[in-house]
Design an enzyme around this catalytic site. Structure first.
Site, PDB file in Angstrom:
ATOM      1  N   TRP A 109     -54.604 -14.585  32.426  1.00  0.00           N
ATOM      2  CA  TRP A 109     -54.684 -14.274  31.047  1.00  0.00           C
ATOM      3  C   TRP A 109     -56.152 -15.116  30.657  1.00  0.00           C
ATOM      4  CZ3 TRP A 109     -54.476 -18.163  27.473  1.00  0.00           C
ATOM      5  CH2 TRP A 109     -54.587 -17.624  26.006  1.00  0.00           C
ATOM      6  N   HIS A 110     -56.334 -16.244  31.229  1.00  0.00           N
ATOM      7  CA  HIS A 110     -56.984 -17.373  30.927  1.00  0.00           C
ATOM      8  C   HIS A 110     -58.456 -16.710  31.243  1.00  0.00           C
ATOM      9  CE1 HIS A 110     -53.672 -20.071  30.724  1.00  0.00           C
ATOM     10  NE2 HIS A 110     -54.623 -20.847  29.877  1.00  0.00           N
ATOM     11  N   GLY A 111     -58.655 -16.132  32.257  1.00  0.00           N
ATOM     12  CA  GLY A 111     -60.002 -15.389  32.406  1.00  0.00           C
ATOM     13  C   GLY A 111     -59.967 -14.448  33.464  1.00  0.00           C
ATOM     14  N   PHE A 127     -61.442 -17.570  26.562  1.00  0.00           N
ATOM     15  CA  PHE A 127     -60.212 -16.828  26.977  1.00  0.00           C
ATOM     16  C   PHE A 127     -59.800 -16.002  25.975  1.00  0.00           C
ATOM     17  CE2 PHE A 127     -59.492 -21.433  28.794  1.00  0.00           C
ATOM     18  CZ  PHE A 127     -60.508 -21.050  29.881  1.00  0.00           C
TER      19      PHE A 127
END
Lengths: 348, 462
Positions: free
Chosen positions: B323-325, B462
């Site tokens: 989800w962060h990247g 993000f």
């Protein structure tokens, strides 16, 4: 029941906010006042450096203007040329021009030089049509780095042409606006606490006079194109041309001060490339000339037009000459114009 | 329009003045919606269409769910609406990543192709608003929240500008009722909001942004630096990411407070955690609780066997990392945290066990940040190698070392003070002039320390 001796807790939030915002803006305004008075090194470090150098020189001839003078005026060569002709009676020449220096900066520079005991006998002021156009491209910059509260009424008429946010920042958030130089000064001060004192530098010997000026480069078609395209920027400086605004007011204040102090003023039409000279339409030229006539009449100054003194090959953009061009220009200026003028001025 | 820019301050001041001067709740909501749209459009007008599409999809699904009784149809509606929003997220955030990974695999298998993976613009805040819209539709499906009928209220739930770009991620039952209430201006609340904003500015602009160039130089050229410099670089990043993101969250929470709204707390002294499980109760709380409620528990949570619980933890953390990247290093970061959480959960219990101490947890978190910050595995492993095998190399300049030391010192003192004192109580006991003066001085200090080249917030990517 709220005790009469203790503040109402419901009012505490308001009191905290009032204290916070009051103190915050109070300190900002105090900082504005202090920086206006004593903060040239922080607000306008380039001017502070140039001023210090000029004061150390104790010159009799001072050039006031912008970076254009920085690239065409060679004060060491000029002093050497005067010395060759006049020996010990030769004046010292100093260049007090600074980047983006318009008549507002020139007037303030002269004001501060006089206040600190430097009293030149001849002041050479850069003078091009754009120097006195009502629309001063540098005004926003001057608000940020030089002007103070007393100048604000003169700025108000031009506010609608400026970035209001920058003006607001300059006056109401000086600690934010000048934070880089504030931090730099604090660091230098801290380093100075632990540094050994540097030995005093010996005065550099006067520059010699080169026998031959450095050759100027050829004007290639690419270079000509570059100059033409850079002159589009210059065209903006003379748009909606009419003499006026704060620059006119400050120029006249400078001339009046010189008249009062008996300082001779030479208004010098600085060399610019041919493409930019073409931007001076007959209407612009007529307005400019008529204003100069008025100045000569009212303040007894002289205008010297040297706008075409250098070939296009001597320029790096529409109004800045290359470094090598400073030799021939300074030599010609001294030999043809300044030396005769100085001999006249210096007569008892 | 960065939170730390003068433009934001002026924008917010104007919104604040207009908002509180409006006489009706409806006009205030309209004002906030227009301001939020203006705020978002100032980044990229094109992305507004996307947020509108995601919002409309979920708004319609919410209304339809309330009018549908058949379980199969309700389930279908839920899956369809989530799939659409996750599809948008997948395309815009992971499209290029998947294409590049597939191309690399194809080349690795000996295939040749002149096709180049496309570069897709990442719409700002997409990860955050996608999660918020999913939590809305799931909560309506579960009957935890009634569907919003008023499109104005729902639109504001999605685009409320203080938290639009990088959270905190709010749940519908936390935020929608606030939109239905009439807010009275309160000086106490105004003061609290200002305090949050000032502290947020201090964390972000005066502290985190000064670490950024140091971190960039170490992570940008890890081969050049010796062990001490690499440790300083990693510690600097550990401080930077916390100060940057919690600073952002503080400004968001403070801005919302100034407008009369409450946002959930996002950080609770994370670097004092004892054990990874506790760390995730203190770090990016709105995300970790979202992952718990909408991913870990639906997967089965810890109700099944140990093996199933471990699997659920691992899946949750890997997806949380992703989800962060869109990068394999984020997957590795999620996997690393998942494995440590499994060890934390199933390892021997006891508060004073070595791996349950604060230094051991901090060390584990620092190692994790290496994967999080490094662009490639080569960089990450080079840094880890130099951290744990003494290596000669360049050191940081004395000024950089001093900067890292000072910021780490401020961070440590801040953590310890907040842990040992009830800061809110101490603050309430301070006389108003003293507190006002302290806040003004903090703000002045922050203004002087703001770097000239304003840095974006780390979590904006993000």
């Amino acid at each position: 029941v709220t005790s009469p001796h203790r503040p109402d807790p419901k009012q505490r939030g308001r009191r905290v906010v009032v204290w916070m915002l009051g103190l915050f803006f109070g300190i900002q305004l105090l900082s504005t006042w202090l920086l206006d008075r004593h903060g040239l090194r922080i607000r306008f470090p380039v001017m502070a450096e140039v001023k210090a150098e000029v004061l150390a020189e104790k010159p009799q001839i001072v050039f006031l203007g912008s970076s254009r003078f920085g690239s065409t005026v060679n004060p060491e060569l000029m002093t050497a040329l005067f010395r060759r002709e006049l020996g010990d009676k030769a004046p010292r020449v100093a260049n007090a021009a600074v980047a983006a220096g318009d008549p507002i900066v020139s007037e303030r520079m002269l004001d501060q030089l006089l206040a600190q005991g430097c009293r030149p006998r001849l002041v050479v002021v850069e003078m091009l049509p754009e120097s006195v156009n009502w629309w001063d491209v540098w005004l926003e910059q001057q608000v940020l780095r030089l002007l103070d509260w007393r100048d604000m009424p003169d700025v108000v008429p031009s506010l609608r042409h400026m970035n209001f946010l920058r003006v607001f920042r300059a006056r109401f958030l000086p600690l934010y606006t000048h934070r880089y130089h504030l931090r730099k000064e604090a660091r230098l001060w801290a380093e100075g606490l632990f540094a050994e004192p540097a030995p005093a530098a010996a005065e550099p010997p006067l520059a010699g006079i080169p026998e031959v000026d450095p050759p100027l480069p050829e004007l290639t078609p690419e270079k000509a194109d570059e100059l033409a395209s850079s002159s589009r920027v210059g065209k903006r400086e003379v748009r909606d041309y009419h003499v006026g605004g704060m620059v006119r007011q400050r120029l006249e204040r400078l001339l009046a001060r010189c008249q009062k102090e008996q300082i001779h003023v030479l208004l010098l039409g600085e060399p610019v490339c041919s493409a930019h000279r073409n931007d001076y339409t007959p209407e612009i030229e007529a307005a400019f000339r008529s204003y100069l006539d008025e100045l000569e009449r009212r303040y007894g100054c002289t205008f010297l037009d040297r706008r075409d003194a250098l070939p296009d090959a001597a320029f790096r953009d529409y109004h800045h000459a290359i470094q090598d061009a400073s030799c021939p220009f300074s030599r010609r200026l001294v030999e043809q114009d300044l030396l005769p003028l100085w001999k006249r001025i210096a007569q008892p | 329009m960065l939170f730390t820019s003068l433009e934001y301050l002026l924008f917010f001041s104007a919104v604040f003045a207009i908002y509180w001067s409006l006489p009706s709740a409806r006009s205030r909501l309209t004002c906030l919606l227009l301001a939020s749209i203006w705020f978002y459009v100032s980044w990229n007008p094109w992305c507004l269409g996307l947020i509108l599409a995601a919002g409309l999809n979920v708004y319609a699904a919410g209304l339809a769910l309330e009018h549908t009784r058949r379980p199969g149809a309700r389930r279908g509606l839920l899956i369809a609406s989530i799939a659409i929003n996750l599809g948008l997220l997948a395309f815009f955030k992971y499209g290029a990543f998947v294409a590049k990974s597939a191309l690399a695999l194809w080349h690795g298998l000996g295939g040749s192709s002149s096709w180049r993976a496309p570069d897709i613009l990442l719409p700002l805040g997409i990860s955050f608003y996608t999660f918020e819209t999913i939590s809305y539709v799931v909560d309506v499906y579960r009957g935890r929240t009634r569907a919003a009928r008023d499109p104005l209220e729902f639109a504001l739930y999605v685009v409320f500008f203080p938290r639009l770009i990088a959270g905190p991620i709010v749940r519908p039952h936390e935020f929608l009722p606030q939109l239905r209430r009439w807010h009275l201006f309160s000086w106490d609340r105004f003061q609290v909001g200002l305090q949050f904003v000032v502290i947020g500015y201090l964390k972000k602009a005066a502290l985190a942004d000064h670490l950024c160039p140091i971190v960039d130089q170490v992570f940008g050229n890890p081969d050049a630096y010796g062990t001490a410099a690499v440790w300083l670089g990693v510690l600097a990043y550990t401080a930077q990411i916390y100060l940057d993101f919690s600073g952002y969250s503080d400004i968001a929470i403070g801005s919302a407070h100034l407008l009369g709204y409450s946002l959930p707390r996002n950080f609770n002294l994370p670097y004092l955690a004892r054990g990874l499980g506790e760390f995730w109760h203190r770090w990016h709380i709105s995300l970790s609780t979202w992952l718990r409620d909408y991913l870990f528990i639906p997967l089965g949570g810890s109700r099944g066997t140990a093996w199933q619980t471990a699997r659920n933890l691992l899946v949750t953390m890997v997806l949380g990392g992703l989800w962060h990247g869109a990068n394999w290093t984020f997957v590795a970061w999620g996997l690393y945290h998942g494995l440590l959480l499994i060890a934390d959960r199933f390892g021997p219990r006891g508060r004073w066990l070595p791996w349950r101490t604060m230094p051991a947890t901090l060390l584990a978190v620092c190692v994790g940040w290496v994967f999080f910050r490094a662009q490639t595995f080569t960089t990450a492993f080079t840094l880890l190698g130099r951290m744990f095998c003494p290596t000669a190399g360049l050191g940081l300049s004395p000024l950089d070392t001093l900067t890292v030391g000072l910021v780490l010192g401020v961070l440590a003192v801040g953590h310890v003070l907040q842990a040992s004192w009830d800061v809110r109580r101490v603050e309430r006991r301070l006389p108003a002039p003293v507190l006002g003066t302290l806040l003004a001085l903090l703000l002045l200090l922050t203004l002087v320390l703001i770097p000239e080249d304003g840095k974006g917030f780390i979590y904006f990517q993000f």
